[in-house]
Design a protein around this motif. Structure first.
Motif, PDB file in Angstrom:
ATOM      1  N   UNK A   1       0.841  -1.195   0.000  1.00 44.76           N
ATOM      2  CA  UNK A   1       0.000   0.000   0.000  1.00 44.76           C
ATOM      3  C   UNK A   1       0.881   1.252   0.000  1.00 44.76           C
ATOM      4  N   UNK A   2       0.621   2.153  -0.928  1.00 45.08           N
ATOM      5  CA  UNK A   2       1.364   3.425  -0.945  1.00 45.08           C
ATOM      6  C   UNK A   2       0.352   4.568  -1.069  1.00 45.08           C
ATOM      7  N   UNK A   3       0.338   5.448  -0.067  1.00 41.49           N
ATOM      8  CA  UNK A   3      -0.558   6.609  -0.129  1.00 41.49           C
ATOM      9  C   UNK A   3       0.213   7.895  -0.331  1.00 41.49           C
ATOM     10  N   UNK A   4       1.446   7.881   0.175  1.00 39.88           N
ATOM     11  CA  UNK A   4       2.233   9.111   0.119  1.00 39.88           C
ATOM     12  C   UNK A   4       3.636   8.760  -0.345  1.00 39.88           C
ATOM     13  N   UNK A   5       4.148   9.528  -1.312  1.00 35.65           N
ATOM     14  CA  UNK A   5       5.535   9.346  -1.739  1.00 35.65           C
ATOM     15  C   UNK A   5       6.282  10.599  -1.301  1.00 35.65           C
ATOM     16  N   UNK A   6       7.345  10.389  -0.552  1.00 32.16           N
ATOM     17  CA  UNK A   6       8.118  11.546  -0.092  1.00 32.16           C
ATOM     18  C   UNK A   6       9.364  11.683  -0.955  1.00 32.16           C
ATOM     19  N   UNK A   7       9.540  12.883  -1.495  1.00 34.90           N
ATOM     20  CA  UNK A   7      10.711  13.128  -2.332  1.00 34.90           C
ATOM     21  C   UNK A   7      11.588  14.201  -1.706  1.00 34.90           C
ATOM     22  N   UNK A   8      12.851  14.130  -2.059  1.00 34.21           N
ATOM     23  CA  UNK A   8      13.825  15.085  -1.611  1.00 34.21           C
ATOM     24  C   UNK A   8      13.453  16.497  -2.069  1.00 34.21           C
ATOM     25  N   UNK A   9      13.584  17.508  -1.188  1.00 34.61           N
ATOM     26  CA  UNK A   9      13.208  18.892  -1.540  1.00 34.61           C
ATOM     27  C   UNK A   9      14.026  19.420  -2.717  1.00 34.61           C
ATOM     28  N   UNK A  10      15.279  18.935  -2.841  1.00 40.11           N
ATOM     29  CA  UNK A  10      16.161  19.474  -3.885  1.00 40.11           C
ATOM     30  C   UNK A  10      16.111  18.694  -5.190  1.00 40.11           C
ATOM     31  N   UNK A  11      15.242  17.711  -5.258  1.00 42.16           N
ATOM     32  CA  UNK A  11      15.204  16.904  -6.480  1.00 42.16           C
ATOM     33  C   UNK A  11      14.696  17.735  -7.667  1.00 42.16           C
ATOM     34  N   UNK A  12      15.024  17.304  -8.873  1.00 37.58           N
ATOM     35  CA  UNK A  12      14.661  18.116 -10.054  1.00 37.58           C
ATOM     36  C   UNK A  12      13.183  17.986 -10.405  1.00 37.58           C
ATOM     37  N   UNK A  23       2.417   7.563 -11.327  1.00 33.21           N
ATOM     38  CA  UNK A  23       1.188   7.373 -10.542  1.00 33.21           C
ATOM     39  C   UNK A  23      -0.032   7.485 -11.463  1.00 33.21           C
ATOM     40  N   UNK A  24       0.012   8.477 -12.349  1.00 41.40           N
ATOM     41  CA  UNK A  24      -1.144   8.706 -13.233  1.00 41.40           C
ATOM     42  C   UNK A  24      -1.341   7.558 -14.206  1.00 41.40           C
ATOM     43  N   UNK A  25      -0.240   7.004 -14.734  1.00 39.80           N
ATOM     44  CA  UNK A  25      -0.416   5.897 -15.695  1.00 39.80           C
ATOM     45  C   UNK A  25      -0.977   4.663 -14.990  1.00 39.80           C
ATOM     46  N   UNK A  26      -0.822   4.620 -13.676  1.00 37.48           N
ATOM     47  CA  UNK A  26      -1.408   3.488 -12.931  1.00 37.48           C
ATOM     48  C   UNK A  26      -2.894   3.745 -12.625  1.00 37.48           C
ATOM     49  N   UNK A  27      -3.382   4.904 -13.063  1.00 34.59           N
ATOM     50  CA  UNK A  27      -4.823   5.169 -12.946  1.00 34.59           C
ATOM     51  C   UNK A  27      -5.225   5.976 -11.716  1.00 34.59           C
ATOM     52  N   UNK A  28      -4.275   6.653 -11.078  1.00 34.42           N
ATOM     53  CA  UNK A  28      -4.601   7.432  -9.873  1.00 34.42           C
ATOM     54  C   UNK A  28      -4.435   8.927 -10.128  1.00 34.42           C
ATOM     55  N   UNK A  29      -5.095   9.740  -9.299  1.00 39.32           N
ATOM     56  CA  UNK A  29      -4.857  11.176  -9.311  1.00 39.32           C
ATOM     57  C   UNK A  29      -3.807  11.491  -8.250  1.00 39.32           C
ATOM     58  N   UNK A  30      -3.165  12.638  -8.397  1.00 37.53           N
ATOM     59  CA  UNK A  30      -2.164  13.008  -7.389  1.00 37.53           C
ATOM     60  C   UNK A  30      -2.420  14.414  -6.867  1.00 37.53           C
ATOM     61  N   UNK A  41       3.941  13.647  -2.394  1.00 33.20           N
ATOM     62  CA  UNK A  41       2.992  13.331  -3.457  1.00 33.20           C
ATOM     63  C   UNK A  41       1.929  12.407  -2.866  1.00 33.20           C
ATOM     64  N   UNK A  42       0.699  12.919  -2.803  1.00 31.38           N
ATOM     65  CA  UNK A  42      -0.400  12.122  -2.249  1.00 31.38           C
ATOM     66  C   UNK A  42      -1.111  11.409  -3.386  1.00 31.38           C
ATOM     67  N   UNK A  43      -1.390  10.152  -3.184  1.00 37.22           N
ATOM     68  CA  UNK A  43      -2.060   9.364  -4.229  1.00 37.22           C
ATOM     69  C   UNK A  43      -3.536   9.220  -3.856  1.00 37.22           C
ATOM     70  N   UNK A  44      -4.402   9.596  -4.793  1.00 35.81           N
ATOM     71  CA  UNK A  44      -5.841   9.562  -4.527  1.00 35.81           C
ATOM     72  C   UNK A  44      -6.445   8.299  -5.115  1.00 35.81           C
ATOM     73  N   UNK A  45      -7.159   7.568  -4.302  1.00 34.63           N
ATOM     74  CA  UNK A  45      -7.844   6.370  -4.796  1.00 34.63           C
ATOM     75  C   UNK A  45      -7.599   5.185  -3.882  1.00 34.63           C
ATOM     76  N   UNK A  46      -8.038   4.019  -4.325  1.00 39.06           N
ATOM     77  CA  UNK A  46      -7.844   2.803  -3.529  1.00 39.06           C
ATOM     78  C   UNK A  46      -6.430   2.295  -3.770  1.00 39.06           C
ATOM     79  N   UNK A  47      -5.588   2.496  -2.793  1.00 43.37           N
ATOM     80  CA  UNK A  47      -4.148   2.259  -2.974  1.00 43.37           C
ATOM     81  C   UNK A  47      -3.678   0.925  -2.405  1.00 43.37           C
ATOM     82  N   UNK A  48      -4.614   0.078  -2.018  1.00 44.15           N
ATOM     83  CA  UNK A  48      -4.223  -1.166  -1.336  1.00 44.15           C
ATOM     84  C   UNK A  48      -3.309  -2.056  -2.173  1.00 44.15           C
TER      85      UNK A  48
END
Ligand code: PEP
Ligand code: MN
Length: 340
Positions: A1-12, A23-30, A41-48
């Motif tokens: 299950x992934x609901x939140x992806x945390x990325x480095x503040x300095x990433x490009x 995330x979008x190609x997997x059919x979710x909104x962000x 990055x919050x993932x919207x939908x059934x993330x189980x």
């Protein structure tokens, strides 16, 4: 299950976009939140079914979090910093005690003009008043409706104060939203999912009041319906829950909810001691208690002649009592490190 992806503040930007696209190609909104220390990055939908492996090796990703609660965008896990909401020049955040005041119902131009001018002079920042009133009995006064909105529109301009007013149905949001700086969703409508979604889509600030039979977690899940539509300008309001004592109080103001909510969510939390107690003489002491518990604001019923009010007169403060309230809460706000 992934609901939140945390990325480095300095990433490009490129790395951030790659994750969003994945995330979008997997059919979710962000929903993306850029904090001072990290990008979330919050993932919207059934993330189980989503597994960590999909994202963890992507450049810039620090960790993924699965949330086993019914809400995520409202949670502190999603956003650790307090949300600040600007309404005109009023800042609703954890550095202030914003006082909203006014009658339960909009009854006349004169009543609203008197009240708005008075509460503004006393230091209240936002005017309340219901044009559409949800009433327990269908035979009680249910508000002046469109005429009430017209009055609010006039008062807003002539007195120079933002207004909050209740919206009862999704189809009324556009019309009410033309006047309301904050849309109020009342206790009776907390579970009205189409209304929550429509308020989310409107993008207007929303005050969501806790249902009198609702748990704290249900309140948070209902707020999630609004945030899920891309609107994070949501204020939560504790307004009392139903317990067994109806002799001395109308509701039981659940001040436990204040520190619990402040810990669990980044959204501002208000307290309504008028409905929370249902008794005029309990409003000042419970306002102080609410500030001590950590509230970000108060919503108070005030009427020029409470004995003549068409709704909730018994719990509405007179002008004199409201002035007294503003005086008495100031030292409590100072102690809490907040300005009024
Ligand atoms: C109100 O604010 O007048 C009101 C009806 O509140 P609640 O929805 O909390 O009962
Ligand atoms: Mn009321």
């Amino acid at each position: 299950m992934v609901d939140i992806i945390i990325m480095n503040r300095d990433t490009s930007e490129e790395n951030i976009n790659a994750v969003i696209q994945k995330v979008k190609t997997l059919g979710y909104d962000v929903i993306v939140a850029k904090g001072t220390e990290k990008i979330i990055i919050g993932i919207i939908g059934d993330t189980r079914e989503l597994s960590e492996e999909i994202f963890i090796s992507m450049p810039g990703v620090v960790e993924t979090i699965g949330i086993l609660k019914g809400y995520k965008l409202v949670s502190r896990e999603f956003k650790s910093e307090d949300t600040s909401i600007s309404v005109d020049n009023v800042k609703i955040d954890s550095n202030h005690i914003v006082v909203i005041a006014g009658p339960c119902s909009v009854e006349s131009r004169e009543q609203m003009f008197k009240t708005a001018s008075f509460i503004k002079d006393c230091g209240a920042r936002i005017l309340r008043g219901g044009a559409y009133k949800p009433r327990t009995s269908p035979y009680s006064f249910s508000g002046l409706r469109e005429e009430g909105l017209e009055i609010l529109k006039y008062i807003k301009k002539s007195v120079g104060i933002p207004v909050i007013t209740e919206v009862l149905a999704p189809e009324d949001i556009e019309m009410v939203g033309e006047v309301a700086d904050i849309l109020q969703i009342g206790a009776r409508n907390m579970y009205n999912y189409p209304l929550l979604e429509a308020a989310g889509k409107s993008g207007r600030p929303v005050m969501l009041k806790r249902g009198f039979q609702a748990t704290i977690s249900e309140l948070l899940s209902c707020a999630e319906y609004i945030l899920k539509e891309g609107n994070s300008n949501v204020i939560l309001c504790e307004r009392g829950i139903r317990t067994f004592d109806t002799q001395f109080t109308r509701n039981c103001l659940d001040l436990n909810a204040v520190p619990v909510l402040k810990k669990e969510t980044h959204l501002p939390v208000f307290v309504d001691p008028s409905h929370g107690t249902g008794k005029r003489d309990l409003v000042i002491p419970m306002s102080k208690a609410a500030i001590a518990a950590g509230t970000d604001g108060l919503i108070i019923e005030v009427h020029p002649e409470p004995e003549k009010a068409l709704s909730d007169g018994f719990q509405s403060l007179t002008f004199d009592l409201f002035k007294e309230l503003m005086k008495e809460i100031r030292p409590f706000a100072t102690l809490a490190g907040k300005s009024i």
